[in-house]
Scaffold this motif. Structure first.
Motif, PDB file in Angstrom:
ATOM      1  N   SER A 173       0.857  -1.196   0.000  1.00 55.71           N
ATOM      2  CA  SER A 173       0.000   0.000   0.000  1.00 55.71           C
ATOM      3  C   SER A 173       0.886   1.237   0.000  1.00 55.71           C
ATOM      4  N   CYS A 194      -7.413  -2.560   3.170  1.00 53.48           N
ATOM      5  CA  CYS A 194      -6.252  -1.792   2.696  1.00 53.48           C
ATOM      6  C   CYS A 194      -6.707  -0.404   2.242  1.00 53.48           C
ATOM      7  N   GLU A 200      -4.907  -2.662  -3.294  1.00 52.54           N
ATOM      8  CA  GLU A 200      -5.785  -3.724  -2.805  1.00 52.54           C
ATOM      9  C   GLU A 200      -6.302  -4.592  -3.948  1.00 52.54           C
TER      10      GLU A 200
END
Ligand code: EPS
Length: 392
Positions: A173, A194, A200
């Motif tokens: 991320s 996320c 994600e």
């Protein structure tokens, strides 16, 4: 004393036995608590893309069996039970008494990465199911139930906890949270908790590819805590240091092989001038603050009043549907490891479990510093300290 000083808790139960049981001792009296509150956390643990077939069977619900009366804690040990719906399929395999008929799920081919082989050597088991039933991540159901009660206590003290997923496999991320509230608001209904939607989507695809290939994945979760007073933990003795107590909590989660406080790994390769957080003072709020939070809210093994940021590094699930080589403990011949029903990736669950074990550790640190046999007494003591800090 290590790693808990005031709270104590034990969990018990096998993955396919009747249920998971726990006792949490040390919670002050007068804490409003309901089964629904705990069930919400148990349901969060079951979610996440990559979770296995067991999560379709279970709908984890807690039964509070002691320590709570008319919606409030008694200050006495709290006994919890979460029954396994799957138990009805395992009553002979996991019978307390002698099995009625041949066993169908004996394990003699240990899975690389799980406790199977070492547990068998340690306890002299010929059926390694005796190991995996307790070593299973199913046990975290009980830890999340105990953690939920500690989370409830922390809420009364102005503390907010939220976990989220930072990485799956090599996909990371790129979004840094600014508060626990932001994480709660933005990630609760996401497939992988996320904050970075683009990452994600790639994580989901990678998990699907791993599942198709009979493989598994791990990742990195982060627990973010707002509202902590400075001075929890201690610098005076090894077993009172909050870093070490949090490390024990996080590293004791099944499949967690690493842990980080703040930007700890980055710190190891940085100059001091790049990594230490300069200090400021907000005269209006009468509060010291840090210009950054690379320390992750801990300095000298104590909270410093900034958000606590801890990360857990989860290895891929040990069961592979395309198993690795193993050895049969009876014949000593090479075989492929046994296959147990399993998740492909449990990182979303690990974020919730991480919240729970951090909540237990922090609730213990509050009780260590402020005591209190009742919630009101704890709150009164905390208020007095907060006034002391403001007047500093
Ligand atoms: C889990 C329950 C287990 C596993 C998984 C997580 O249930 P079962 O063994 O019946 O499928 O799905 O545990 C593991 C993958 C492991 O290796 O321990 C749970 O409730 O979280």
């Amino acid at each position: 004393m290590y790693p808990l000083t005031r709270l104590r808790y034990l969990t018990s139960g096998e993955s396919h036995g009747p249920g998971l049981y726990s006792v949490l001792e040390g919670v002050p009296a007068g804490l409003p608590l309901t089964e629904d509150y705990i069930n919400f956390q148990l349901a969060r643990r079951q979610k996440g893309h990559g979770r296995g077939g067991r999560m379709k069977i279970e709908k984890d619900q807690v039964h509070i069996k002691a320590g709570v009366r008319h919606g409030a804690t008694l200050g006495a040990p709290i006994a919890l039970e979460v029954l396994n719906r799957d138990w009805k399929n395992w009553e002979n395999e996991m019978a307390v008494g002698p099995p009625q008929g041949p066993l169908k799920r004996v394990v003699t081919r240990p899975r690389p990465g799980h406790a199977d082989l070492v547990g068998g050597l340690k306890h002299q088991f010929r059926d390694l199911r005796n190991v995996l039933e307790r070593a299973s991540a199913r046990e975290t159901t009980a830890r999340v139930a105990c953690g939920a009660i500690c989370r409830r206590l922390l809420e009364e003290l102005g503390v907010t906890i939220a976990g989220h997923v930072l990485q799956v496999g090599e996909i990371a991320s790129q979004v840094t949270p600014t508060s626990a509230a932001e994480i709660q608001e933005k990630t609760e209904d996401l497939p992988l908790r996320c904050l970075d939607a683009e990452a994600e989507a790639k994580m989901v695809a990678l998990i699907d590819e791993a599942k198709k290939n009979g493989d598994s994945l791990g990742g990195i979760f982060e627990v973010f805590v707002d509202g902590l007073v400075p001075g929890l933990g201690s610098y005076v003795q090894w077993d009172r240091k909050l870093d070490g107590r949090l490390a024990q909590a996080i590293l004791s989660i099944q499949a967690v092989k690493g842990m980080e406080i703040g930007d700890g790994y980055m710190a190891a390769q940085s100059f001091g001038s790049q990594i230490h957080d300069a200090i400021g003072y907000d005269a209006e709020q009468k509060k010291f603050y840090r210009m950054n939070n690379r320390a992750g809210g801990l300095e000298g093994s104590m909270t410093n009043g900034m958000p606590l940021v801890v990360r857990g590094f989860l290895k891929p699930i040990s069961t592979l549907y395309r198993p690795l080589k193993s050895v049969d403990i009876e014949t000593k011949e090479n075989f492929e490891a046994s296959v147990e029903r399993s998740d492909t990736c449990a990182i979303a669950a690990a974020a919730v479990i991480g919240e729970a074990v951090v909540a237990i550790t922090l609730a213990d640190a509050y009780l260590e510093k402020f005591g209190g046999d009742s919630l009101e007494e704890l709150k009164r003591n905390l208020k007095g300290y907060q006034e002391q800090i403001e007047a500093y």
